[in-house]
Write a protein that holds these residues in place. Structure first.
Motif, PDB file in Angstrom:
ATOM      1  N   ALA A 186       0.848  -1.194   0.000  1.00 35.42           N
ATOM      2  CA  ALA A 186       0.000   0.000   0.000  1.00 35.42           C
ATOM      3  C   ALA A 186       0.878   1.237   0.000  1.00 35.42           C
ATOM      4  O   ALA A 186       1.481   1.560   1.020  1.00 35.42           O
ATOM      5  N   PRO A 187       1.011   1.927  -1.134  1.00 33.10           N
ATOM      6  CA  PRO A 187       1.765   3.189  -1.139  1.00 33.10           C
ATOM      7  C   PRO A 187       1.037   4.261  -0.342  1.00 33.10           C
ATOM      8  O   PRO A 187      -0.193   4.237  -0.236  1.00 33.10           O
ATOM      9  N   TYR A 188       1.792   5.194   0.227  1.00 33.04           N
ATOM     10  CA  TYR A 188       1.201   6.220   1.080  1.00 33.04           C
ATOM     11  C   TYR A 188       1.996   7.519   0.973  1.00 33.04           C
ATOM     12  O   TYR A 188       3.223   7.507   1.135  1.00 33.04           O
ATOM     13  N   PRO A 189       1.345   8.655   0.669  1.00 29.11           N
ATOM     14  CA  PRO A 189       2.060   9.926   0.556  1.00 29.11           C
ATOM     15  C   PRO A 189       2.421  10.474   1.931  1.00 29.11           C
ATOM     16  O   PRO A 189       1.685  10.304   2.899  1.00 29.11           O
ATOM     17  N   ILE A 190       3.564  11.153   2.019  1.00 25.45           N
ATOM     18  CA  ILE A 190       4.028  11.746   3.265  1.00 25.45           C
ATOM     19  C   ILE A 190       3.691  13.236   3.255  1.00 25.45           C
ATOM     20  O   ILE A 190       4.106  13.955   2.341  1.00 25.45           O
ATOM     21  N   ALA A 191       2.968  13.679   4.248  1.00 25.37           N
ATOM     22  CA  ALA A 191       2.626  15.102   4.344  1.00 25.37           C
ATOM     23  C   ALA A 191       3.889  15.915   4.588  1.00 25.37           C
ATOM     24  O   ALA A 191       4.799  15.487   5.310  1.00 25.37           O
ATOM     25  N   GLU A 192       3.960  17.081   3.985  1.00 26.05           N
ATOM     26  CA  GLU A 192       5.128  17.938   4.133  1.00 26.05           C
ATOM     27  C   GLU A 192       5.322  18.327   5.599  1.00 26.05           C
ATOM     28  O   GLU A 192       4.389  18.737   6.280  1.00 26.05           O
ATOM     29  N   ASN A 193       6.557  18.155   6.064  1.00 28.37           N
ATOM     30  CA  ASN A 193       6.947  18.537   7.429  1.00 28.37           C
ATOM     31  C   ASN A 193       6.253  17.726   8.514  1.00 28.37           C
ATOM     32  O   ASN A 193       6.249  18.129   9.684  1.00 28.37           O
TER      33      ASN A 193
END
Length: 457
Positions: free
Chosen positions: A203-210
């Motif tokens: 499951a790919p998952y985006p990382i929120a900035e900061n």
């Protein structure tokens, strides 16, 4: 890996998140779950494992449970005696949750499971054995004897898209490398290769900035629990479509130590320092040295940020000062520190060795005010001698002005990438600790550690 079950997150902030499960154009997971009655032994230790365990426990106590019985294996709590009183030194998040939910907790002895036996189901009060073992940030190598002891084998919940970032610290390494996307992998536990088993689902998952480390751990743990339950409900089908990992594409992570949160002014830009701060601040804040008269003191930055380009420097001539130089101004709620490449950090909370936390104005009043051209230094020095001049990296070009510092020619450092890529001498993955962050390496500064550095103020 087209044949691996993949979860795509369409909107990070949607409530609930909109997700689709794909398998080469075909639906993988069944719409209806098979009969319940699964008996699970969960292996885990840290906050990531705690979030996965919560999802398993919620299913067990839900209206249509698939898991019938759940027990945990986790590190044993550490205590010390103070007179007749027992004081808790460390208790894993998994054990805390097990106690809260009334789950039976088992504790392996020592640092190896070579002589450890799978416990009896329900403490021996009920006939039968566990069906499957589930592992998430456990911290011990599991030999083949234990894996074969479960009729339905063992699966591992790993917070990266394997074969990338095998080993004990995938989330920290992801953050240090500045990756924009991470992910979850459910895989078979391999008897000889750490995180080298067949991939069941990803499951790919985006990382929120900061986003800080703790937030990412919680999000990844929740995702891991959800994906684990979907795999369990259609395990036979998922195993039929599992794929082998490409070992040639594998990258490894390592243990991180206290010294990895140390600021190296000769190598690190403001962005590098901020990445290290985001990654380690909950365990060990970034720290450096400063010289006050004839003493060298360690100082931690508890709160910091990268100075935005839209905010002018406190000293218009800051580019002529070496990295580590400290600037302050009356009524300004931060201390500005020059970094490599003409970048700057703004620090707002501090802890000097042996002292309590201080805000900006307290820190300035006690340590900075009255000192002209104060500079932080990477390592302690002999205080009988003058502070040596700053040693710039070979080939480094110093910016000449504020405009030049943020131009296209500004120097950048790859310190964080080098930090994350360093290897241990032993095989990566053996003797794992809590997600690579061993508690004994992350202690607070105390008076006991700094009796020789008592304050003058």
């Amino acid at each position: 890996m087209a044949v691996v079950a993949t979860m795509y997150v369409n909107s990070r902030h949607a409530a609930p998140l909109c997700r689709s499960w794909l398998l080469a154009g075909r639906r993988l997971f069944s719409a209806s779950a098979p009969a319940s009655g699964l008996r699970v032994l969960f292996f885990g230790s840290d906050d990531f494992a705690d979030r996965v365990l919560r999802a398993l426990e919620e299913d067990r106590t839900g209206t249509h449970p698939y898991i019938d019985h759940l027990e945990v294996v986790c590190p044993k709590s550490n205590y010390k005696m103070k007179g007749t009183k027992k004081i808790m030194l460390y208790q894993s998040p998994v054990e805390k949750l097990a106690i809260k939910k009334g789950l039976i907790a088992h504790h392996p002895f020592g640092s190896s499971l070579s002589n450890w036996m799978i416990p009896l189901f329900d403490g021996g009060r009920t006939h039968g054995s566990f069906d499957i073992g589930i592992v998430a940030s456990f911290g011990h190598f599991l030999p083949g004897r234990i894996i074969r002891g479960f009729p339905r084998g063992m699966i591992n919940v790993h917070p990266s898209l394997l074969p990338k970032y095998r080993g004990p610290s995938p989330i920290q390494t992801t953050m240090l490398n500045g990756d924009k996307t991470t992910g979850l992998t459910i895989q078979e536990v391999h008897p000889t290769v750490i995180d080298g088993g067949k991939i069941l689902a990803q499951a790919p998952y985006p990382i929120a900035e900061n986003s800080p480390y703790g937030q990412l751990v919680s999000e990844m743990g929740d995702l891991g629990g959800e994906l684990t339950m979907k795999v369990l409900r259609d395990l036979s089908r998922v195993r039929e479509l599992s794929v082998e990992q490409d070992g040639s594409q594998a990258t490894h992570t390592r243990f991180f130590r206290r010294e990895d949160a140390h600021i190296v002014w000769e190598e690190m830009t403001a962005e590098d320092i901020f990445r290290v701060h985001r990654t380690f601040y909950e365990k060990e804040p970034v720290h450096t040295c400063m010289r006050i008269k004839n003493k060298v003191k360690w100082v931690q930055f508890l709160e910091l940020s990268v100075a935005p380009q839209s905010i002018a420097p406190l000293n218009a001539d800051f580019a002529s000062f070496p990295p580590g130089s400290v600037f302050w101004a009356k009524k300004v709620p931060y201390v500005e520190i020059a970094c490599l490449g003409g970048s700057r950090i703004h620090a707002t909370r501090f802890r000097v060795s042996g002292k309590a936390e201080r805000d900006t104005f307290q820190f300035i009043s006690g340590y900075v005010k009255g000192w002209k051209d104060m500079r932080m230094i990477t390592r302690p020095i002999q205080t009988k001698h003058l502070t040596p001049p700053f040693a710039y990296p070979e080939g480094y070009t110093r910016p000449t002005s504020f405009t030049d510092a943020y131009g296209e020619g500004a120097s950048r450092s790859d310190y964080c990438a080098k930090l994350a890529a360093r290897r241990t001498d032993k095989d990566p993955g053996y003797g794992l600790g809590d997600d690579g962050l061993e508690k004994k390496h992350y202690h607070k500064f105390s008076k006991d550690n700094s009796k020789k550095e008592s304050d003058d103020d």
